[in-house]
Design a protein around this motif. Structure first.
Motif, PDB file in Angstrom:
ATOM      1  N   GLY A  66       0.856  -1.180   0.000  1.00 24.74           N
ATOM      2  CA  GLY A  66       0.000   0.000   0.000  1.00 24.74           C
ATOM      3  C   GLY A  66       0.890   1.228   0.000  1.00 24.74           C
ATOM      4  O   GLY A  66       2.073   1.160  -0.326  1.00 24.74           O
ATOM      5  N   LEU A  79       0.521   8.958   3.020  1.00 21.00           N
ATOM      6  CA  LEU A  79      -0.716   9.025   3.808  1.00 21.00           C
ATOM      7  C   LEU A  79      -0.691  10.185   4.808  1.00 21.00           C
ATOM      8  O   LEU A  79      -1.630  10.349   5.584  1.00 21.00           O
ATOM      9  CB  LEU A  79      -0.920   7.706   4.563  1.00 21.00           C
ATOM     10  CG  LEU A  79      -1.159   6.478   3.693  1.00 21.00           C
ATOM     11  CD1 LEU A  79      -1.074   5.212   4.525  1.00 21.00           C
ATOM     12  CD2 LEU A  79      -2.504   6.579   2.983  1.00 21.00           C
ATOM     13  N   TYR A 139      -5.959   1.991  12.713  1.00 15.08           N
ATOM     14  CA  TYR A 139      -7.105   1.664  11.862  1.00 15.08           C
ATOM     15  C   TYR A 139      -6.682   0.891  10.615  1.00 15.08           C
ATOM     16  O   TYR A 139      -7.354  -0.037  10.192  1.00 15.08           O
ATOM     17  CB  TYR A 139      -7.874   2.929  11.478  1.00 15.08           C
ATOM     18  CG  TYR A 139      -8.461   3.633  12.672  1.00 15.08           C
ATOM     19  CD1 TYR A 139      -9.384   2.989  13.499  1.00 15.08           C
ATOM     20  CD2 TYR A 139      -8.079   4.930  13.000  1.00 15.08           C
ATOM     21  CE1 TYR A 139      -9.917   3.627  14.606  1.00 15.08           C
ATOM     22  CE2 TYR A 139      -8.616   5.569  14.099  1.00 15.08           C
ATOM     23  CZ  TYR A 139      -9.531   4.922  14.899  1.00 15.08           C
ATOM     24  OH  TYR A 139     -10.064   5.543  16.000  1.00 15.08           O
ATOM     25  N   ILE A 140      -5.560   1.272  10.053  1.00 15.63           N
ATOM     26  CA  ILE A 140      -5.043   0.563   8.877  1.00 15.63           C
ATOM     27  C   ILE A 140      -4.683  -0.870   9.265  1.00 15.63           C
ATOM     28  O   ILE A 140      -5.032  -1.825   8.558  1.00 15.63           O
ATOM     29  CB  ILE A 140      -3.839   1.312   8.267  1.00 15.63           C
ATOM     30  CG1 ILE A 140      -4.318   2.631   7.637  1.00 15.63           C
ATOM     31  CG2 ILE A 140      -3.112   0.440   7.241  1.00 15.63           C
ATOM     32  CD1 ILE A 140      -3.210   3.582   7.248  1.00 15.63           C
ATOM     33  N   LYS A 141      -4.023  -1.036  10.405  1.00 15.94           N
ATOM     34  CA  LYS A 141      -3.645  -2.375  10.863  1.00 15.94           C
ATOM     35  C   LYS A 141      -4.876  -3.233  11.137  1.00 15.94           C
ATOM     36  O   LYS A 141      -4.911  -4.416  10.776  1.00 15.94           O
ATOM     37  CB  LYS A 141      -2.751  -2.272  12.100  1.00 15.94           C
ATOM     38  CG  LYS A 141      -1.351  -1.771  11.768  1.00 15.94           C
ATOM     39  CD  LYS A 141      -0.561  -1.382  12.981  1.00 15.94           C
ATOM     40  CE  LYS A 141       0.032  -2.552  13.688  1.00 15.94           C
ATOM     41  NZ  LYS A 141       0.990  -2.149  14.739  1.00 15.94           N
ATOM     42  N   THR A 145      -7.759  -2.949   9.706  1.00 14.59           N
ATOM     43  CA  THR A 145      -8.361  -3.271   8.409  1.00 14.59           C
ATOM     44  C   THR A 145      -7.601  -4.414   7.739  1.00 14.59           C
ATOM     45  O   THR A 145      -8.217  -5.343   7.205  1.00 14.59           O
ATOM     46  CB  THR A 145      -8.382  -2.030   7.497  1.00 14.59           C
ATOM     47  OG1 THR A 145      -9.042  -0.951   8.181  1.00 14.59           O
ATOM     48  CG2 THR A 145      -9.100  -2.317   6.197  1.00 14.59           C
ATOM     49  N   VAL A 164       2.402   0.965   4.896  1.00 14.83           N
ATOM     50  CA  VAL A 164       1.478  -0.164   4.922  1.00 14.83           C
ATOM     51  C   VAL A 164       2.210  -1.501   4.996  1.00 14.83           C
ATOM     52  O   VAL A 164       1.783  -2.400   5.714  1.00 14.83           O
ATOM     53  CB  VAL A 164       0.523  -0.111   3.710  1.00 14.83           C
ATOM     54  CG1 VAL A 164      -0.310  -1.382   3.610  1.00 14.83           C
ATOM     55  CG2 VAL A 164      -0.386   1.113   3.810  1.00 14.83           C
ATOM     56  N   TRP A 224       3.392  -2.094   8.550  1.00 11.51           N
ATOM     57  CA  TRP A 224       2.239  -2.305   9.436  1.00 11.51           C
ATOM     58  C   TRP A 224       1.629  -3.676   9.180  1.00 11.51           C
ATOM     59  O   TRP A 224       1.218  -4.360  10.109  1.00 11.51           O
ATOM     60  CB  TRP A 224       1.215  -1.191   9.257  1.00 11.51           C
ATOM     61  CG  TRP A 224       1.807   0.176   9.489  1.00 11.51           C
ATOM     62  CD1 TRP A 224       2.798   0.493  10.384  1.00 11.51           C
ATOM     63  CD2 TRP A 224       1.473   1.380   8.812  1.00 11.51           C
ATOM     64  NE1 TRP A 224       3.086   1.845  10.294  1.00 11.51           N
ATOM     65  CE2 TRP A 224       2.291   2.409   9.340  1.00 11.51           C
ATOM     66  CE3 TRP A 224       0.576   1.704   7.811  1.00 11.51           C
ATOM     67  CZ2 TRP A 224       2.212   3.729   8.903  1.00 11.51           C
ATOM     68  CZ3 TRP A 224       0.493   3.018   7.369  1.00 11.51           C
ATOM     69  CH2 TRP A 224       1.308   4.010   7.917  1.00 11.51           C
ATOM     70  N   LEU A 233      -3.601  -1.619  -0.165  1.00  5.41           N
ATOM     71  CA  LEU A 233      -4.356  -0.452   0.271  1.00  5.41           C
ATOM     72  C   LEU A 233      -4.128   0.614  -0.790  1.00  5.41           C
ATOM     73  O   LEU A 233      -2.995   1.077  -0.986  1.00  5.41           O
ATOM     74  CB  LEU A 233      -3.871   0.037   1.636  1.00  5.41           C
ATOM     75  CG  LEU A 233      -4.455   1.367   2.114  1.00  5.41           C
ATOM     76  CD1 LEU A 233      -5.975   1.286   2.264  1.00  5.41           C
ATOM     77  CD2 LEU A 233      -3.822   1.795   3.416  1.00  5.41           C
ATOM     78  N   PRO A 266     -10.061   3.214   0.796  1.00  3.89           N
ATOM     79  CA  PRO A 266     -10.180   4.140   1.929  1.00  3.89           C
ATOM     80  C   PRO A 266     -11.528   3.984   2.642  1.00  3.89           C
ATOM     81  O   PRO A 266     -11.605   4.130   3.855  1.00  3.89           O
ATOM     82  CB  PRO A 266     -10.051   5.516   1.282  1.00  3.89           C
ATOM     83  CG  PRO A 266      -9.325   5.275   0.008  1.00  3.89           C
ATOM     84  CD  PRO A 266      -9.720   3.908  -0.446  1.00  3.89           C
ATOM     85  N   VAL A 281     -11.279   1.315   5.268  1.00  3.06           N
ATOM     86  CA  VAL A 281     -10.591   1.802   6.472  1.00  3.06           C
ATOM     87  C   VAL A 281     -11.544   2.689   7.273  1.00  3.06           C
ATOM     88  O   VAL A 281     -11.631   2.578   8.501  1.00  3.06           O
ATOM     89  CB  VAL A 281      -9.290   2.548   6.118  1.00  3.06           C
ATOM     90  CG1 VAL A 281      -8.627   3.108   7.378  1.00  3.06           C
ATOM     91  CG2 VAL A 281      -8.323   1.641   5.363  1.00  3.06           C
TER      92      VAL A 281
END
Length: 181
Positions: free
Chosen positions: A8, A14, A26-28, A30, A54, A57, A136, A164, A167
């Motif tokens: 990602g 980001l 939040y990304i993790k 997801t 990404v 993570w 992502l 997005p 997420v």
């Protein structure tokens, strides 16, 4: 699907410039949510190149999932030796932790950075050698994941897109859960 590249945006794409940014969580979550059904279907290897953002993570998510799914493996196939050479100290520490805990780690080109061709070679190699790509990506905001997407298209590999909106859904779920308590 037995092996999957996960990638990602890089952190700076980001707008994330430190490890305490709330968006990382939040990304993790997801990524975690997307990996679970794949693991249940037989996913064995998650492959990352170790880039900041990404990919790292995702690596952390995989390491946490290994407690419940010990058959899951993390491979770090780096584009070249010493890719972390010019990173900030905090980023280097996180990278080193991943390197030491990965099940397999090897640079694709066994020499330091020489030219952008090494990055293209990395993308092609990772896509060619795996069963698919989890990325992502926002189709309205180009960035570094586009190169992986092009490789996946060229090699006719399946692409699983984390948008997005997905997420944001995790963010909403977390907020609703907090509001209940």
């Amino acid at each position: 699907m037995k092996s999957l590249v996960v990638t990602g945006y890089k952190a700076q794409e980001l707008g994330i410039f430190n490890q305490q940014h709330p968006g990382i969580n939040y990304i993790k979550k997801t990524i975690h949510k997307r990996l679970l059904p794949l693991i249940d279907e037989g996913l064995e290897w998650i492959i990352i190149s170790g880039q900041l953002g990404v990919e790292q993570w995702a690596g952390e998510v995989v390491l946490s999932l290994k407690e419940e799914y010990p058959q899951l493996k993390l491979a770090m196939l780096l584009p070249f030796e010493h890719q972390e050479q010019h990173w900030r100290e905090e980023a280097k520490e996180s990278y080193e932790r991943l390197l030491h805990q990965a099940d397999f780690c090897e640079p694709i080109t066994k020499r330091p950075y020489e030219n952008p061709g090494q990055l293209k070679q990395k993308n092609d190699f990772l896509i060619q050698k795996t069963d698919g790509l989890l990325v992502l990506y926002d189709e309205e905001k180009e960035g570094s994941p586009l190169y992986y997407l092009r490789a996946a298209k060229a090699w006719e590999k399946p692409v699983l897109l984390i948008s997005p909106d997905e997420v944001e859904e995790v963010v909403r779920e977390e907020q609703e859960e907090r509001d209940l308590f």
